[in-house]
Design an enzyme around this catalytic site. Structure first.
Site, short mmCIF file in Angstrom:
data_model
loop_
_atom_site.label_atom_id
_atom_site.label_comp_id
_atom_site.label_asym_id
_atom_site.label_seq_id
_atom_site.Cartn_x
_atom_site.Cartn_y
_atom_site.Cartn_z
N PRO A 2 0.76 -1.24 0.00
CG PRO A 2 -0.14 -1.16 2.12
CD PRO A 2 1.03 -1.65 1.39
CD GLU A 3 4.75 3.27 -2.90
OE1 GLU A 3 4.75 4.37 -3.47
OE2 GLU A 3 5.63 2.41 -3.08
#
Length: 295
Positions: A2-3
């Site tokens: 997750p960015e």
DNA sequence: AGAATTACCTGGCAGC
DNA sequence: TGCTGCCAGGTAATTC
């Protein structure tokens, strides 16, 4: 996973079942993730309606009708998925348009939201996180902006707020390398290791160059700001494309569909000049870049 | 004060 | 086939 683009993909995947839904029950399968879960979380949320699903940087924000919010961070390995409730028939499942991925490892299903959606009926929204670097925090009414996790975050790299002049002001006088400056969530919020490498490559800038350098050159600052916005926007579209056919919460698919210019391509030819992509370590983390055509 | 290092966890993979 | 060591997209705490 997750960015920012992955979190946005997760948000869009969960939105249809969660927005407007009522929390019937919240099941915690362990006492904590990275931090202990908020006390009496089920008691606080049971029966409450979710009014909106938001995002700030890499944080997912679940906002309730009484004004409280859950702040969810996916850490390194967190993911959400939607599962049908036992009361939902196979026929309904097949027709509701959702894709229901199997749990990769049920022992890491740490949180289960049992929700009643006005559109889809009963569903389970399940948080899975093998490394448990993620966390879930509860924030009282109207306290979101001042919450410790959010209050120092910099500007979003989405939309048009990140301009050349804004980036120049943020980087002015900074001696740290561009890699570190772009990862600093207090300046620009939401970039991670992958998209920083990609944005720098796209601009033809070396990750080793001092951030203050770019601040002194308006054209470079504009170019870098543009690359950051583009890379993030394209990644969101790519994540979203995996949602087109089957809306799914897990952003993993969209993420892996991405083809990177430099990230994780050590030794492979640069897509611009053909020279082998280099991997170096900055602040203990891998940086991928092309030493031949970036400066 | 700001920058760099370490801590937090498990899983996957390369090499032996 | 197992074992070991290393690496992984995150933030927070600690040290320098």
């Amino acid at each position: 996973m997750p960015e920012l683009p992955e979190v946005e993909t997760v948000r869009r995947g969960l939105q249809p079942v969660m927005e407007g839904a009522v929390v019937e029950k919240l099941v915690l399968n362990r006492p904590d993730l990275r931090f202990p879960f908020p006390e009496n979380l089920n008691d606080r949320l049971q029966g409450q309606k979710i009014v909106s699903l938001g995002r700030r940087a890499k944080y997912l924000l679940i906002e309730f009708e009484d004004g409280a919010s859950l702040i969810s961070h996916l850490g390194m390995s967190g993911s959400y998925r939607i599962e049908p409730d036992l009361r939902v028939s196979a026929q309904e499942q097949a027709e509701d348009g959702f894709h229901y991925p199997r749990s990769k490892n049920p022992t890491h299903d740490h949180v289960v939201f049992h929700v009643q959606s006005p559109v889809y009926g009963s569903r389970q929204v399940i948080y899975n996180d093998p490394r448990r670097f993620g966390f879930l925090l509860l924030c009282g009414t109207g306290e979101l902006a001042e919450h410790p996790s959010l209050k120092d975050l910099g500007i979003e790299p989405t939309g048009n707020s990140l301009s050349g002049p804004v980036l120049a002001e943020l980087f002015k006088g900074k001696k740290v390398p561009l890699k570190a400056a772009l990862l600093d969530q207090r300046l620009i919020a939401g970039l991670g290791n992958i998209y920083v490498c990609e944005a720098l490559w796209r601009t033809g800038l070396s990750p080793l160059r001092a951030a203050g350098d770019v601040a002194q050159d308006p054209q470079l600052a504009e170019a870098l700001a543009t690359s950051v916005r583009e890379v993030i926007a394209e990644a969101i579209v790519a994540g979203g494309s995996s949602l087109r056919d089957h809306r799914q919460a897990d952003g993993t698919l969209g993420y892996f569909q991405h083809s990177f210019a430099v990230y994780d391509r050590e030794g492979e030819p640069c897509r611009r000049c053909g020279a082998p992509v280099q991997r170096i370590v900055q602040n203990g983390r891998s940086t991928f870049f092309c030493a031949a055509c970036s400066s």
